[in-house]
Design a protein around this motif. Structure first.
Motif, PDB file in Angstrom:
ATOM      1  N   UNK A 152       0.689  -4.780  -0.755  1.00 57.52           N
ATOM      2  CA  UNK A 152       0.919  -6.200  -0.484  1.00 57.52           C
ATOM      3  C   UNK A 152       0.596  -6.501   0.992  1.00 57.52           C
ATOM      4  N   UNK A 153      -0.037  -7.633   1.255  1.00 60.08           N
ATOM      5  CA  UNK A 153      -0.353  -7.964   2.650  1.00 60.08           C
ATOM      6  C   UNK A 153       0.778  -8.812   3.241  1.00 60.08           C
ATOM      7  N   UNK A 209      11.885 -12.405   2.388  1.00 62.22           N
ATOM      8  CA  UNK A 209      11.054 -11.637   1.452  1.00 62.22           C
ATOM      9  C   UNK A 209      10.681 -10.353   2.165  1.00 62.22           C
ATOM     10  N   UNK A 210      10.420  -9.294   1.415  1.00 57.47           N
ATOM     11  CA  UNK A 210      10.180  -8.012   2.069  1.00 57.47           C
ATOM     12  C   UNK A 210       9.293  -7.104   1.233  1.00 57.47           C
ATOM     13  N   UNK A 211       8.439  -6.340   1.903  1.00 57.53           N
ATOM     14  CA  UNK A 211       7.755  -5.253   1.203  1.00 57.53           C
ATOM     15  C   UNK A 211       8.104  -3.903   1.843  1.00 57.53           C
ATOM     16  N   UNK A 212       9.193  -3.874   2.623  1.00 58.57           N
ATOM     17  CA  UNK A 212       9.660  -2.609   3.201  1.00 58.57           C
ATOM     18  C   UNK A 212      10.447  -1.873   2.102  1.00 58.57           C
ATOM     19  N   UNK A 221       9.147  -5.342  11.194  1.00 62.18           N
ATOM     20  CA  UNK A 221       8.741  -4.203  10.377  1.00 62.18           C
ATOM     21  C   UNK A 221       9.817  -3.139  10.161  1.00 62.18           C
ATOM     22  N   UNK A 222       9.598  -2.332   9.120  1.00 64.14           N
ATOM     23  CA  UNK A 222      10.285  -1.048   9.000  1.00 64.14           C
ATOM     24  C   UNK A 222       9.611  -0.062   9.945  1.00 64.14           C
ATOM     25  N   UNK A 223      10.139   1.144  10.032  1.00 59.39           N
ATOM     26  CA  UNK A 223       9.562   2.115  10.969  1.00 59.39           C
ATOM     27  C   UNK A 223       9.523   3.515  10.352  1.00 59.39           C
ATOM     28  N   UNK A 232       4.547  -2.636   6.750  1.00 57.04           N
ATOM     29  CA  UNK A 232       5.461  -3.328   5.827  1.00 57.04           C
ATOM     30  C   UNK A 232       6.541  -4.057   6.625  1.00 57.04           C
ATOM     31  N   UNK A 233       6.818  -5.297   6.231  1.00 59.48           N
ATOM     32  CA  UNK A 233       7.745  -6.118   7.024  1.00 59.48           C
ATOM     33  C   UNK A 233       8.676  -6.972   6.174  1.00 59.48           C
ATOM     34  N   UNK A 234       9.766  -7.355   6.790  1.00 56.07           N
ATOM     35  CA  UNK A 234      10.637  -8.395   6.229  1.00 56.07           C
ATOM     36  C   UNK A 234      10.203  -9.712   6.867  1.00 56.07           C
ATOM     37  N   UNK A 235      10.043 -10.732   6.050  1.00 51.75           N
ATOM     38  CA  UNK A 235       9.718 -12.055   6.591  1.00 51.75           C
ATOM     39  C   UNK A 235      10.907 -12.983   6.365  1.00 51.75           C
TER      40      UNK A 235
END
Ligand code: GLA
Length: 387
Positions: A1-2, A119-122, A29-31, A53-56
């Motif tokens: 996911x972008x 929203x998040x893809x982390x 972002x996650x790390x 990957x980040x939380x928005x």
């Protein structure tokens, strides 16, 4: 996911929940940590980099109180004075949001009432700091919305207090620092005592290399209890040794000092922290002079230290590291707090698939749940997104 997909999901969650447009979008972002584990709460050194990957957080003003919804949980949570009166009133994922409001207010800021959609893809539960990403996205949004005078260098400590005091997890300052202060293409060399940072160029692709991260998918067990126990044992050791923190034990004096500790377990815990700090410094020195491949043995030594001295690995993690090394990785280690989560391996870019395949095959032989591999490219820290 972008990031565009995640941002669009946050914006659409906002308009669905609040029938309005957000004022802005903020991402954090996650790390993964390249090296330096369980050194942060010992005032030592860490070297994380941000995941793409980040939380928005889509956010906008509200007439009063705070409202938050997300695409990973049902419903909208509202909170105000009763929930902020003391830490811990709210629990679940919304506690990380309330914790940030609480910590900002506790630091003396007038936090603007706000509506937030996340929203998040982390990946959650993978040891890549999805909770710090959430805190950092919310904090950055609230600081901007309220035009709060909180310099970037002071933000991680506020987010950390949300987690330590409001949520009640006794973590160090690494994850929030990584989420807030990392830069794309760099690893963040952080002195957890002075909070000084140096952005270390970390362009592995330019050297034909890649960082392969493998989520062990091992069930996280005993995480908070064991984490707290390690922390207590380090603090107790520092007290016995008469130093403010284990950071103050120099590698050259380690052997002599270990003898003054009461038991073998404490000696091993101290040895991990002291040698791990040294490995961070050695890694930074190599990276500063562009000798990326040579950090491999330091990563592998870090893993052995976490496995044998700090005792925070699990079979799935050790098998992944072993398989990656046997398949040709220059170095491999667990990353994060331990007892599950991810490993990272430094590999030739064109050999990443083979190493990932070797880990998967080793898991199959052992009957473990299949792992999830991905190649990690250092991304940016917390920021406002164009909207
Ligand atoms: C967790 C904590 C961090 C740090 C690491 C171990 O991620 O949140 O503060 O202590 O474990 O290095």
């Amino acid at each position: 996911m972008t990031i565009d997909d995640v941002a669009a999901r946050a914006a659409s969650a906002f308009s669905t929940a609040y029938d309005d447009e957000p004022e802005g979008l903020w991402a954090a972002p996650g790390r993964v940590n390249l090296i330096g584990e369980h050194t942060d709460y010992n005032d030592g050194f860490v070297l994380p980099f941000a995941l793409p990957e980040r939380v928005v957080a889509a956010a906008g003003p509200a007439p009063e109180g705070w409202q938050v919804c997300s695409d990973f949980a049902d419903g909208t949570v509202r909170f105000g004075e009763p929930e902020l009166a003391e830490p811990g009133v709210l629990d679940g994922w919304a506690a990380y949001v309330a914790g940030v409001v609480w910590a900002l207010r506790d630091a003396g800021f007038d936090v603007p009432p706000a509506r937030i959609a996340l929203a998040s893809d982390v990946p959650v539960g993978a040891g890549v700091s999805s909770s710090a990403a959430l805190e950092s996205a919310v904090l950055t949004a609230l600081v901007d919305l309220g035009k709060l005078d909180l310099p970037v260098g002071r933000r991680p400590a506020v987010a950390q207090r949300a987690e330590n005091v409001y949520v009640g997890a006794p973590t160090g300052i690494m994850d929030q620092s990584a989420s807030i202060r990392c830069q794309a293409g760099k690893a963040l060399f952080l002195d957890c005592r002075s909070l000084a940072v140096e952005q270390i160029p970390f362009d592995v692709a330019a050297e034909g290399l890649a960082i392969l991260v493998v989520n062990s998918n091992a069930p996280h067990q005993h995480v908070s209890g064991e984490y707290g126990a390690r922390r207590t044992s380090c603090e107790e050791a520092a007290r016995i040794l008469g130093v403010p923190a284990l950071r103050d034990v120099r590698t050259e004096e380690l052997d002599g000092l270990l003898e003054s500790l009461p038991d073998e377990v404490t000696r091993r815990r101290v040895r991990h922290v002291v040698t791990e700090n040294q490995r961070v410094l050695d890694t930074v020195r190599l990276l500063r002079s562009g000798r990326i491949r040579e950090i491999g043995p330091l990563m592998t030594a870090s893993h052995a230290s976490m496995r044998d001295d700090f005792e925070i690995t699990v079979p799935e993690i050790d098998v992944a590291v072993e398989a990656a090394l046997t398949a040709g990785a220059y170095g491999a280690r667990m990353t994060g707090g331990g007892f599950g989560g991810c490993i990272l391996a430094l590999v030739d870019a064109d050999g990443a698939d083979a190493v990932a395949g070797a880990v998967a095959a080793a898991y199959e032989r052992r009957g473990f749940t299949a792992p999830t591999p991905f190649v990690a490219v250092p991304g940016p820290g917390a920021t406002r997104l164009p909207h």
